[in-house]
Design a protein around this motif. Sequence first.
Motif, PDB file in Angstrom:
ATOM      1  N   VAL A 237       0.825  -1.213   0.000  1.00  0.00           N
ATOM      2  CA  VAL A 237       0.000   0.000   0.000  1.00  0.00           C
ATOM      3  C   VAL A 237       0.858   1.261   0.000  1.00  0.00           C
ATOM      4  N   ARG A 238       2.125   1.144  -0.348  1.00  0.00           N
ATOM      5  CA  ARG A 238       2.962   2.327  -0.472  1.00  0.00           C
ATOM      6  C   ARG A 238       2.561   3.135  -1.714  1.00  0.00           C
ATOM      7  N   ARG A 239       3.027   4.372  -1.772  1.00  0.00           N
ATOM      8  CA  ARG A 239       2.808   5.168  -2.963  1.00  0.00           C
ATOM      9  C   ARG A 239       3.529   4.516  -4.142  1.00  0.00           C
ATOM     10  N   ALA A 240       3.057   4.786  -5.331  1.00  0.00           N
ATOM     11  CA  ALA A 240       3.625   4.147  -6.520  1.00  0.00           C
ATOM     12  C   ALA A 240       5.115   4.447  -6.649  1.00  0.00           C
TER      13      ALA A 240
ATOM     14  N   SER B 169       7.086   2.243  -4.238  1.00  0.00           N
ATOM     15  CA  SER B 169       7.147   0.842  -4.690  1.00  0.00           C
ATOM     16  C   SER B 169       8.081   0.690  -5.873  1.00  0.00           C
ATOM     17  N   ALA B 170       8.128   1.705  -6.742  1.00  0.00           N
ATOM     18  CA  ALA B 170       9.024   1.629  -7.890  1.00  0.00           C
ATOM     19  C   ALA B 170      10.482   1.742  -7.450  1.00  0.00           C
ATOM     20  N   GLU B 171      10.728   2.562  -6.425  1.00  0.00           N
ATOM     21  CA  GLU B 171      12.097   2.740  -5.957  1.00  0.00           C
ATOM     22  C   GLU B 171      12.617   1.499  -5.254  1.00  0.00           C
ATOM     23  N   ARG B 172      11.756   0.845  -4.470  1.00  0.00           N
ATOM     24  CA  ARG B 172      12.148  -0.371  -3.768  1.00  0.00           C
ATOM     25  C   ARG B 172      11.078  -1.435  -3.983  1.00  0.00           C
ATOM     26  N   PRO B 173      11.069  -2.035  -5.160  1.00  0.00           N
ATOM     27  CA  PRO B 173       9.980  -2.976  -5.501  1.00  0.00           C
ATOM     28  C   PRO B 173      10.083  -4.270  -4.713  1.00  0.00           C
ATOM     29  N   LEU B 174       8.945  -4.895  -4.523  1.00  0.00           N
ATOM     30  CA  LEU B 174       8.877  -6.226  -3.929  1.00  0.00           C
ATOM     31  C   LEU B 174       8.770  -7.235  -5.059  1.00  0.00           C
ATOM     32  N   GLY B 175       9.666  -8.216  -5.062  1.00  0.00           N
ATOM     33  CA  GLY B 175       9.637  -9.218  -6.110  1.00  0.00           C
ATOM     34  C   GLY B 175       8.607 -10.298  -5.833  1.00  0.00           C
ATOM     35  N   GLY B 176       8.440 -11.188  -6.780  1.00  0.00           N
ATOM     36  CA  GLY B 176       7.547 -12.320  -6.589  1.00  0.00           C
ATOM     37  C   GLY B 176       6.200 -12.130  -7.255  1.00  0.00           C
TER      38      GLY B 176
ATOM     39  N   GLY C 172      18.016  -7.563   8.276  1.00  0.00           N
ATOM     40  CA  GLY C 172      18.657  -8.310   7.192  1.00  0.00           C
ATOM     41  C   GLY C 172      17.767  -9.350   6.564  1.00  0.00           C
ATOM     42  N   TRP C 173      16.460  -9.160   6.664  1.00  0.00           N
ATOM     43  CA  TRP C 173      15.506 -10.146   6.152  1.00  0.00           C
ATOM     44  C   TRP C 173      14.778  -9.700   4.892  1.00  0.00           C
ATOM     45  N   ALA C 174      15.208  -8.591   4.279  1.00  0.00           N
ATOM     46  CA  ALA C 174      14.473  -8.050   3.142  1.00  0.00           C
ATOM     47  C   ALA C 174      14.394  -9.042   1.983  1.00  0.00           C
ATOM     48  N   GLU C 175      15.429  -9.882   1.861  1.00  0.00           N
ATOM     49  CA  GLU C 175      15.429 -10.829   0.737  1.00  0.00           C
ATOM     50  C   GLU C 175      14.307 -11.852   0.842  1.00  0.00           C
ATOM     51  N   ARG C 176      13.705 -11.974   2.023  1.00  0.00           N
ATOM     52  CA  ARG C 176      12.602 -12.917   2.170  1.00  0.00           C
ATOM     53  C   ARG C 176      11.407 -12.530   1.315  1.00  0.00           C
ATOM     54  N   LEU C 177      11.325 -11.253   0.970  1.00  0.00           N
ATOM     55  CA  LEU C 177      10.270 -10.803   0.068  1.00  0.00           C
ATOM     56  C   LEU C 177      10.825 -10.550  -1.323  1.00  0.00           C
ATOM     57  N   ALA C 178      12.044 -11.028  -1.566  1.00  0.00           N
ATOM     58  CA  ALA C 178      12.709 -10.854  -2.862  1.00  0.00           C
ATOM     59  C   ALA C 178      12.752  -9.387  -3.244  1.00  0.00           C
ATOM     60  N   GLU C 179      13.056  -8.540  -2.280  1.00  0.00           N
ATOM     61  CA  GLU C 179      13.086  -7.101  -2.533  1.00  0.00           C
ATOM     62  C   GLU C 179      14.323  -6.723  -3.334  1.00  0.00           C
TER      63      GLU C 179
END
Length: 558
Positions: free
Chosen positions: A477-480, A483-490, A551-558
């Motif tokens: 629910v972040r601003r577009a 989300s574009a600057e730090r996208p969530l993968g998957g 250090g868990w950001a990769e869990r969301l494939a960020e």
Amino acid sequence: MSKSVHSVVIVGGSAAGLRCACRLARLQPGWKITVVEKREIFSVAGCGLPYVLSGEVADAEALRLTADGVRRDAQYFREMKGVEVLAGWLASGVDAQAHKLRIARGGAEKVLDWDDLVLATGARPQRLPGQPDHPRVRSLHSFDDLAPLTAGLRRGEIERVIVVGASFVGCELAEAFAALWGAEVRLFEAGLAPLADNVDLEVGAIAARALEEGGVKVQTGAKVERVRAGADDAAVIVGAETHAAQLVMVAIGMEPVVELALRAGVALGPTRAISVDDRLATSVPHIWAIGDCIQVPQGVSERPVYLPLGSHANRQGRTLANILAGRADRFEPVVGVRALKVFDCHVAAAGVTRRVAADRGLPVRSVWLAARDRADYWPEAKELFLHLLYQPGTRRVVGVQAAGQGDVTKRIDVAAQLLHYGATLEDFARLEHAYAPPFAPALDPLAVAAHIALNQEDGIEALSPAHVTSKLDLLDVRRAAESAERPLGGPKVRQIPLGELPGRTAELSGHEWLVVCERGARSAEAVRRLAAAGIKARYLGGGLHWLRAAGWAERLAE
């Protein structure tokens, strides 16, 4: 005993024993007060030893000085405090019936008579099974431990160090060897994160990240089974692997020194430390105990705990002096407050962890908050991450933990006082604090954490950042632009800014969502809106900020 002068003998010349002796000498100047201390160098601020090793305290001698720059030696205590300190004498035997203490120094022995005996025998570092007595395997506990370490480091003989145990001291040692001396440091911890006995996984992971960023290689879930040492190096065995270094530092915790107490027939408690009542009396009449050799009651869990802390020791020394002098006093149950600096990250906690709560049969729930320690717009505002535990039925808060570069100890100090009096979420929510932008936000993070917990009791559920996986259906629910600057993968990520959510809830039916944003506030609001629309959702406690800090950001494939 039929004596004209009341005699008090105190065994142990550290914080508790000397605090008791000096206070008692002021209250009862006609009494004979003797402190027996086995070390020649005593009254050292032991908690400062790692900071001497790290260079933050330039001169080790500073740990032996008063605020006025006077060395605390036997002459100082005799002339300034009216206390006789027998340094270098070991208390070797005690006759509780005859009120006699046998002490020895080299080949000499003598017997001291006492009316009251105070055991302040302290603690010592725990040892690993089969740990060798070798110069390459050490602990840091006393003033005498410093010299061989600093000498070896200055000569360049110690370039690779293994630290066993991510306890408070273990983390401090890891920082000292890496930051000042540039050593290659590997830290082994049997638990899932550093500080496992003091904070929960979500906070311990932040400490681990700070250690890693400082150049320390942290290996968790790694139980050291054996240590070996030789002329050229030392090594630890972890599972099937052997790791070598020029020095192994063991920091797996402390244990109480109770041999003299056992000889006197004094009872130990379930923690294997000396059991005392609220007057600090042992099971044997006229024998008392204070400091790191005793267990204390914890108010939150209503169980005895072993917490060897200098803050407790000093308070106990003063309390016992009052009691021995005939004043009405008692040592109340403790909250259990502890703090640590790991490079630029501060960690502090009060009360119980989830694991301790489970062991005590206390049902608890948690919330997580990523905040700043001052007004958001203040230039020096820094991050802090707060974990609050409470009982869902009574809403009593039972633990608060915090980490970050911000002023975490301020929050934990306040929380400790509230915990002492059994404060509830509502009490925390009504917290009044000193507000000005340079010092705090308009709503203090402690109060905000309580608001979050009250919202959770309304059904706005948070998911621990430790439990996040890319397999969950994620609603960003972040601003577009965010989300574009730090996208969530998957493939399971849906991006709908919070402002657009009311008109797009139909797109979300048929799923149970984990809602995410940077800090958790917007996602919690989104969960409330989705609940009104009949859509099941939880939000990420502490937001993406917490995931990155741990250090868990990769869990969301960020």
